[in-house]
Structure formats: structure tokens, C-alpha cells
Design an enzyme around this catalytic site. Sequence first.
Site, short mmCIF file in Angstrom:
data_model
loop_
_atom_site.label_atom_id
_atom_site.label_comp_id
_atom_site.label_asym_id
_atom_site.label_seq_id
_atom_site.Cartn_x
_atom_site.Cartn_y
_atom_site.Cartn_z
N ARG A 20 0.85 -1.19 0.00
CA ARG A 20 0.00 0.00 0.00
C ARG A 20 0.88 1.24 0.00
O ARG A 20 1.76 1.38 0.84
CB ARG A 20 -0.88 0.05 1.25
CG ARG A 20 -1.93 -0.98 1.30
CD ARG A 20 -3.03 -0.63 2.28
NE ARG A 20 -2.58 -0.24 3.60
CZ ARG A 20 -3.38 0.20 4.55
NH1 ARG A 20 -4.68 0.30 4.31
NH2 ARG A 20 -2.93 0.52 5.73
N THR A 23 -1.47 7.45 -0.43
CA THR A 23 -2.74 7.33 -1.17
C THR A 23 -3.54 6.10 -0.72
O THR A 23 -4.71 5.99 -1.03
CB THR A 23 -2.45 7.16 -2.68
OG1 THR A 23 -1.73 5.92 -2.85
CG2 THR A 23 -1.63 8.31 -3.23
N ASP A 63 0.41 -3.44 12.29
CA ASP A 63 0.88 -3.78 10.94
C ASP A 63 1.28 -5.26 10.92
O ASP A 63 2.28 -5.66 11.52
CB ASP A 63 2.09 -2.89 10.58
CG ASP A 63 2.49 -3.07 9.13
OD1 ASP A 63 2.72 -4.23 8.71
OD2 ASP A 63 2.55 -2.06 8.40
N ASP A 91 4.84 -6.17 9.55
CA ASP A 91 5.92 -5.81 10.48
C ASP A 91 5.95 -6.74 11.68
O ASP A 91 7.03 -7.13 12.15
CB ASP A 91 5.73 -4.35 10.96
CG ASP A 91 6.19 -3.36 9.91
OD1 ASP A 91 6.93 -3.75 8.99
OD2 ASP A 91 5.80 -2.18 10.01
C1 PRP Z 1 -1.15 -4.73 4.41
C2 PRP Z 1 -1.91 -6.03 4.55
C3 PRP Z 1 -2.74 -6.04 3.29
C4 PRP Z 1 -3.05 -4.59 3.07
C5 PRP Z 1 -4.47 -4.34 3.52
O1 PRP Z 1 -0.09 -4.89 3.56
O2 PRP Z 1 -1.09 -7.15 4.68
O3 PRP Z 1 -2.08 -6.58 2.17
O4 PRP Z 1 -2.13 -3.85 3.89
O5 PRP Z 1 -4.81 -3.04 3.26
P1 PRP Z 1 -5.92 -2.62 2.21
O6 PRP Z 1 -7.12 -3.49 2.46
O7 PRP Z 1 -6.18 -1.18 2.59
O8 PRP Z 1 -5.36 -2.77 0.84
P2 PRP Z 1 1.00 -3.73 3.34
O9 PRP Z 1 0.63 -2.89 2.17
O10 PRP Z 1 1.27 -3.02 4.62
O11 PRP Z 1 2.25 -4.56 2.84
P3 PRP Z 1 3.14 -5.64 3.62
O12 PRP Z 1 2.31 -6.90 3.73
O13 PRP Z 1 4.30 -5.80 2.71
O14 PRP Z 1 3.50 -5.10 4.98
N1 URA Z 2 -2.51 -3.43 7.04
C1 URA Z 2 -2.09 -3.87 8.25
O1 URA Z 2 -1.10 -4.60 8.35
N2 URA Z 2 -2.79 -3.49 9.33
C2 URA Z 2 -3.87 -2.69 9.26
O2 URA Z 2 -4.49 -2.38 10.29
C3 URA Z 2 -4.29 -2.24 7.99
C4 URA Z 2 -3.57 -2.64 6.88
#
Ligand code: PRP
Ligand code: URA
Length: 217
Positions: free
Chosen positions: A112, A116, A208, A211
Site C-alpha cells: 500500500r 494514497t 501492521d 511488520d
Molecule cells: C497490508 C496487509 C494487506 C493490506 C491491507 O499490507 O497485509 O495486504 O495492507 O490493506 P488494504 O485493504 O487497505 O489494501 P502492506 O501494504 O502493509 O504490505 P506488507 O504486507 O508488505 O507489509
Molecule cells: N494493514 C495492516 O497490516 N494493518 C492494518 O491495520 C491495515 C492494513
Amino acid sequence: MSIYCPPEFPNFRLVCHPLLSHKLTQLRDVKTPKKEFNELVREITQLLVYEATKDLPMEMIKIQTPLEVMESPALAGKKPVILPILRAGIGMVDGFLANIPSARVGHIGLFRNEETLQPQLYYFKIPKQSEDRQFYICDPMLATGGSAIATIKKLKEAGVSRITFVCLVAAPEGVKKLLEAYPDVPIFSASLDRQLSDHGYILPGLGDAGDRLFGTK
Ligand code: PRP
Ligand code: URA
């Protein structure tokens, strides 16, 4: 295990079980360290998979027991595909494979944009001839729904029609957006949380997920 379908979200299946609720409480706790967090994600996924896969097609096959020949039920058709959304979806793959060891594993890379909140695609790989296969998209978090919608769009462009989304925690905003975009895709989740924060985090959520799984904060 029981299922609750909120009337406003016919696409949503909340999976309910005391063990699942207990594990989710531990998962949300900020004090839960990385190792336990990973184990809990795998265990919760394993419980969700029972419900998410209960409509897999079956066929009767002939086998020989030590005593006689019998007809017995077995999974039918092509092997299903687990599709984790990188990174955090990776944490759910072992929970799926514990129950469906022969499943294929695809990958989709999305992150994400933190300003945005729009998903950016950086990787996509699924098995050849995937059209007839059942796909299980997995991602611990369904927040705005942007990542889920981008993934489903990619699968539909590839000719896939049997798609199920499995997550641990969902926000009502994301479930609604997914219902409007793809009402044919069922969502299985261990929780339907209260709302999204101004920064797109699920409240109360678990923070997160990527993380916490990988220790990158
Ligand atoms: C997080 C999570 C989802 C997304 C959800 O990933 O694991 O993939 O956000 O958010 P959304 O419904 O608003 O799209 P992130 O983009 O943080 O990436 P990561 O898994 O690499 O930490
Ligand atoms: N992605 C995450 O990992 N946590 C949230 O709460 C939303 C998006």
C-alpha cells in the site's frame, strides 16, 4: 465451529469458535512477540481453512483397505491454489498447507502506498492453466479492500472464476467495498472489527501484520 453472516454483508462469513477467539486475543496483544505471533497466525489460519474449504468438490474413488475394496470420498478436480498477498499473506500459507498439503502456491506482490493507500503491484505468479482451479487468496488484514480488489481483478483477468478470500481481521469499510466490486467472492474472517483509522489501519486491529510477522519495525 459456527458461522455468522451479518445481514448487511452477504459476502462475509465470520467464523466463530472459542479457540479461535482466544488465539485472536493473543494475536492482537501488543506484548505478543514475533515467534508467538507467527505461530498464532498459522494456527488461526488452520481453523479458518476448515470452513473456507467445506464446499470443495468431492468424488468417490475405489480403494483397497487391508480387508476389502471400497468406494470412498476424495477431493475431486485440479489442486486448489493458495495465493498469499505479499508480504503478510505468507504468514498464512503454512496453515493452509497443513490441511491441504497438495495445494499449489501462487504469489502476488502488493504494497500500500502509505499516502494514497492505493495498492502497487510488484509481482504476480500463478500456476499455468489456472482457470478451473479454486483459488484461496490469503492476507491477514482486509482494511480499505484495495489490495483484495486488485488481486481479484488480476485473477479474473487470468480467467479464474472460483475465488475465496481468507483473512484474520476485516474492517467493515473493506468488506463493503469488496461486496460492491465482487459480490461473488466470499470472505472468511476470524473478526469483523469496528472501523478504519484515518491512516487506513484497522481499529482495534492488531497493528501492521507484515511488520509483526517479520520483525521489521
Ligand atoms: C497490508 C496487509 C494487506 C493490506 C491491507 O499490507 O497485509 O495486504 O495492507 O490493506 P488494504 O485493504 O487497505 O489494501 P502492506 O501494504 O502493509 O504490505 P506488507 O504486507 O508488505 O507489509
Ligand atoms: N494493514 C495492516 O497490516 N494493518 C492494518 O491495520 C491495515 C492494513
